[in-house]
Motif scaffolding. Structure first.
Motif, short mmCIF file in Angstrom:
data_model
loop_
_atom_site.label_atom_id
_atom_site.label_comp_id
_atom_site.label_asym_id
_atom_site.label_seq_id
_atom_site.Cartn_x
_atom_site.Cartn_y
_atom_site.Cartn_z
N THR A 63 16.76 31.75 63.10
CA THR A 63 16.67 30.69 64.11
C THR A 63 15.33 29.96 63.99
OG1 THR A 63 18.02 31.98 65.64
CG2 THR A 63 16.72 30.18 66.57
N ALA A 64 15.41 28.63 63.95
CA ALA A 64 14.19 27.81 63.90
C ALA A 64 13.66 27.59 65.32
CB ALA A 64 14.47 26.48 63.23
N VAL A 65 12.35 27.65 65.47
CA VAL A 65 11.70 27.46 66.76
C VAL A 65 10.61 26.42 66.59
CG1 VAL A 65 10.35 28.53 68.60
CG2 VAL A 65 12.14 29.84 67.44
N ASP A 66 10.60 25.44 67.49
CA ASP A 66 9.49 24.49 67.46
C ASP A 66 9.14 24.08 68.88
OD1 ASP A 66 11.19 22.31 68.29
OD2 ASP A 66 11.81 22.06 66.21
N GLY A 67 7.95 23.52 69.02
CA GLY A 67 7.49 23.10 70.34
C GLY A 67 6.17 22.39 70.25
N TYR A 68 5.79 21.77 71.35
CA TYR A 68 4.54 21.03 71.42
C TYR A 68 3.73 21.56 72.61
CZ TYR A 68 6.83 17.93 68.14
OH TYR A 68 7.48 17.43 67.04
#
Length: 288
Positions: free
Chosen positions: A253-258
């Motif tokens: 699972t790919a996870v991204d955020g700011y």
């Protein structure tokens, strides 16, 4: 008449200085007068070694009351600043950071080319000699020190900590960055990474909290998406910046955020260390 001429390397001259234990007690009863100290010291640079620790130094005694020193311990060099004055046949020096800013007074005794600095109890503090002017450019070195740049370097090391890529962010990894943070319970982190606000009150707890979380990732990296704003107030600095985080969980699972980050740093000795961390979720930057 007291000033010597620098005819060899500083290191070589320091090594042949009189042994620290050669003379003590009554041998130091006759010291230089206030005017003699002023003549030998002001506007000139002193080189020396301490009697009780493996530390060498060069200090420019500026006419405007400042001291700019380069301290050398055999492995590293650093610039320190302070102030001086002369009273009652004593040179009184006070460093901004060293010795917790405590003022120290010393009598001076001239023996050959060396100028022994004597404590009030009559014991030897250091052996030193003076040369004319500022041959090492210590005044320029002080002016070249930019505290905001030093703070940004420390913040970028925090970014490096979390920009691990496919390296394991485990207990050993966290330990390698422990010198970036203040010791003990002087550190506080308030992080909003998963929607749950965490309050952590030491770097040891910080490592214990995040190690199991990051064990679920095969990779994790961050990149600053803004400049680092720095507000300085003496030995404290408040910094603001934003970053993007991207990772891959073990299940693919790919996870991204700011994230919007506030780091508060405190100067400990000559190093800037993180005392407070506050992370909150932010929106991705708007594309133009």
């Amino acid at each position: 008449m007291f000033k010597s001429i620098l005819v060899s390397t500083v290191a070589a001259t320091i090594l042949i200085a009189a042994p620290a234990s050669a003379e003590t007690g009554s041998a130091y009863q006759t010291g230089l007068t206030t005017e003699e100290i002023r003549d030998i010291a002001v506007g000139n640079t002193t080189f020396g070694t301490f009697a009780d620790r493996p530390l060498s130094y060069a200090v420019f005694v500026a006419p405007d009351g400042r001291m700019i020193g380069k301290l050398m311990d055999g492995e590293s060099e650093r610039i320190e600043t302070g102030t001086w004055k002369i009273e009652n046949d004593r040179l009184i020096g006070q460093w901004d950071e060293l010795k917790d800013g405590e003022a120290n007074a010393f009598a001076y005794v001239q023996i050959g080319q060396n100028v022994h600095a004597i404590r009030d109890d009559g014991s030897l503090d250091r052996v030193q000699f003076f040369v004319d002017g500022d041959p090492l450019g210590l005044l320029a070195a002080e002016e070249a020190v930019d505290p905001a740049a030093e703070v940004r370097t420390a913040v970028d090391r925090w970014v490096e900590l979390w920009n691990a890529g496919d390296r394991s962010i485990d207990a050993e990894y966290f330990a390698s960055y422990s010198d970036l943070f203040v010791d003990g319970d002087g550190y506080v982190a308030i992080d909003d990474f998963t929607g749950e606000v965490l309050t952590i009150r030491s770097y040891a707890d910080y490592a214990r909290t995040w190690t199991p979380v990051m064990a679920a990732f095969d990779s994790w990296s961050i990149e600053r998406t803004s400049d680092i704003d720095v507000d300085l107030a003496g030995d404290m600095a408040i910094t603001f910046f934003e970053f993007a985080g991207r990772g891959l969980l073990s299940d693919g699972t790919a996870v991204d955020g700011y994230t919007y980050a506030t780091l508060v740093l405190r100067k400990v000795g000559s190093e800037w260390r993180i005392a407070h961390e506050h992370l909150t979720n932010s929106e991705p930057p708007v594309s133009e």
